[in-house]
Design an enzyme around this catalytic site. Structure first.
Site, PDB file in Angstrom:
ATOM      1  N   LYS A  40       0.825  -1.216   0.000  1.00  0.00           N
ATOM      2  CA  LYS A  40       0.000   0.000   0.000  1.00  0.00           C
ATOM      3  C   LYS A  40       0.851   1.255   0.000  1.00  0.00           C
ATOM      4  O   LYS A  40       0.478   2.267  -0.586  1.00  0.00           O
ATOM      5  CB  LYS A  40      -0.975   0.016   1.182  1.00  0.00           C
ATOM      6  N   LYS A  42      -4.696  -9.752  -6.348  1.00  0.00           N
ATOM      7  CA  LYS A  42      -5.948 -10.025  -5.642  1.00  0.00           C
ATOM      8  C   LYS A  42      -7.000  -8.977  -5.993  1.00  0.00           C
ATOM      9  O   LYS A  42      -6.661  -7.808  -6.212  1.00  0.00           O
ATOM     10  CB  LYS A  42      -5.700 -10.098  -4.126  1.00  0.00           C
ATOM     11  N   LYS A  97     -10.700  -3.619  -3.324  1.00  0.00           N
ATOM     12  CA  LYS A  97     -11.619  -2.477  -3.354  1.00  0.00           C
ATOM     13  C   LYS A  97     -10.932  -1.217  -3.839  1.00  0.00           C
ATOM     14  O   LYS A  97     -11.546  -0.360  -4.436  1.00  0.00           O
ATOM     15  CB  LYS A  97     -12.139  -2.200  -1.939  1.00  0.00           C
TER      16      LYS A  97
END
Ligand code: ATP
Ligand code: LTN
Length: 327
Positions: free
Chosen positions: A112, A194, A197
């Site tokens: 992230k 993956k 969202k």
């Protein structure tokens, strides 16, 4: 005595079938077997920038979607993380006993923070301490999550063990629960990543509130390979991912699915898969419409859950403070 389940989900972006198949569906299916607490983790959401109005709306939307997916307020508590201040307080305390080196190993932070680059917050780095606080405050036994969260449950165990051995038995050591199939649904546009969202590209994920035509379009465009056979082969990640989604929605065996599509092409399979997903999430969409017709219903449910849970959180926190000589 039933075991206690705790799990959380972030009110960021739009809920997709990866969240549904990898986490939410398991929470719903095991509600009778356990005592359950489910949490909309808005304090985790703010580890990356959020628009305040959107965040508030998304928290309520997510609570509605969880209820529509089958979380039953008679069997499970459902609350918003920021409604119980003890989460932050325990997170701070756990910060102070967690070695930097443990946090530096977290792969979610590495991934992230690469995306965020210049604007990475301390909160994003510290995300696992807050997650540990969520779980440990209620003395949860089991934490059902997708594969990506396993490392965070493991660090929670390490932090709890370190606290217990330093200050005396205080926390129950929780276990991660990860499904054998579906714990890592991959992106439709890139089956090596993956489904997520925070990925915003149009054809990345089927969202739980997508209308049928959008689902058909996304599935027809999903990345596969240039081979022909429709087989569960992990070395062919595109078609494998689609087959796993089909398997989870239909509950058919792998042999049965492979023989149904013997001699057929990808297009035939994709057409059927789109319909299977549409039918699979239709009840959730219908229930969602019903539930959100009365926003006061969701709000009052969330408030009542927080009121019932706060004393449990306070009890643990008081014990922690006593053990540490503070408060
Ligand atoms: P983000 O990408 O913004 O981090 P997310 O899609 O990972 O969001 P979370 O709110 O972090 O969603 O996760 C909610 C639950 O869904 C967690 O238990 C997580 O492990 C699970 N989950 C998330 N993505 C997948 C996936 N692709 N396959 C299976 N489970 C998933
Ligand atoms: N980090 C989790 C959400 C989460 C969670 C938790 C899951 C926050 N607190 C406690 C299980 C238990 C994620 O899905 N990204």
């Amino acid at each position: 005595m039933k075991k206690l389940v705790f799990s959380g989900i972030q009110p960021t972006g739009n809920i997709h079938i990866g969240n549904y198949l990898g986490a939410i569906q398991h929470w719903v299916n095991s509600q009778d077997k356990y005592n359950n607490i489910f949490c909309v983790v808005d304090l985790h959401a703010i580890t990356v920038p959020q628009d305040p109005k959107v965040l508030r709306a998304k928290s309520r939307e997510l609570a509605g979607l969880l209820l529509a997916s089958g979380i039953d307020p008679k069997k499970s508590e459902l609350f918003i993380q920021s409604h119980i201040g003890e989460h932050c307080e325990l997170a701070w305390i756990l910060n102070c006993i967690t070695p930097m080196g443990w946090m530096q190993r977290m792969t979610q932070f590495k991934e992230k923070s690469e995306k965020q680059k210049e604007n990475v917050s301390v909160g994003l780095f510290d995300y696992p301490a807050l997650m540990a606080a969520d779980i440990l405050l209620y003395q949860a036994d089991l934490v059902p999550v997708g594969e990506d969260q396993k490392q965070h449950v493991e660090i929670t165990r390490d932090i709890a063990q370190k606290f217990n051995s330093t200050y005396g038995e205080t926390f129950k050591i929780p276990e991660p629960v990860i499904a054998e199939v579906g714990a890592r649904i991959m992106g439709l546009d890139d089956p090596t990543k993956k489904m997520s969202k925070s990925e915003t590209s149009q054809n990345h994920a089927v969202l739980l509130l997508d209308p049928p035509d959008a689902i058909r379009a996304k599935i027809m465009r999903a990345t596969t390979d240039s081979l022909r056979e429709i087989k569960f082969d992990e070395n062919r990640p595109g078609i494998y991912n689609l087959l796993v989604i089909y398997e989870l929605f239909t509950k058919k065996s792998r042999d049965e699915i492979e023989s149904m599509y013997e001699g057929k092409g990808y297009a035939d399979f994709k057409k059927d898969l789109a319909e299977v997903i549409i039918e699979g999430i239709r009840p959730v969409q219908e229930k969602y419409k019903e539930i959100t017709a009365d926003p006061a219903y969701i709000d009052s449910l969330l408030t009542k859950s927080a009121e019932r849970l706060r004393p449990i959180a306070q009890k643990t926190l008081n014990l922690v403070k006593e053990r540490m000589g503070i408060g």
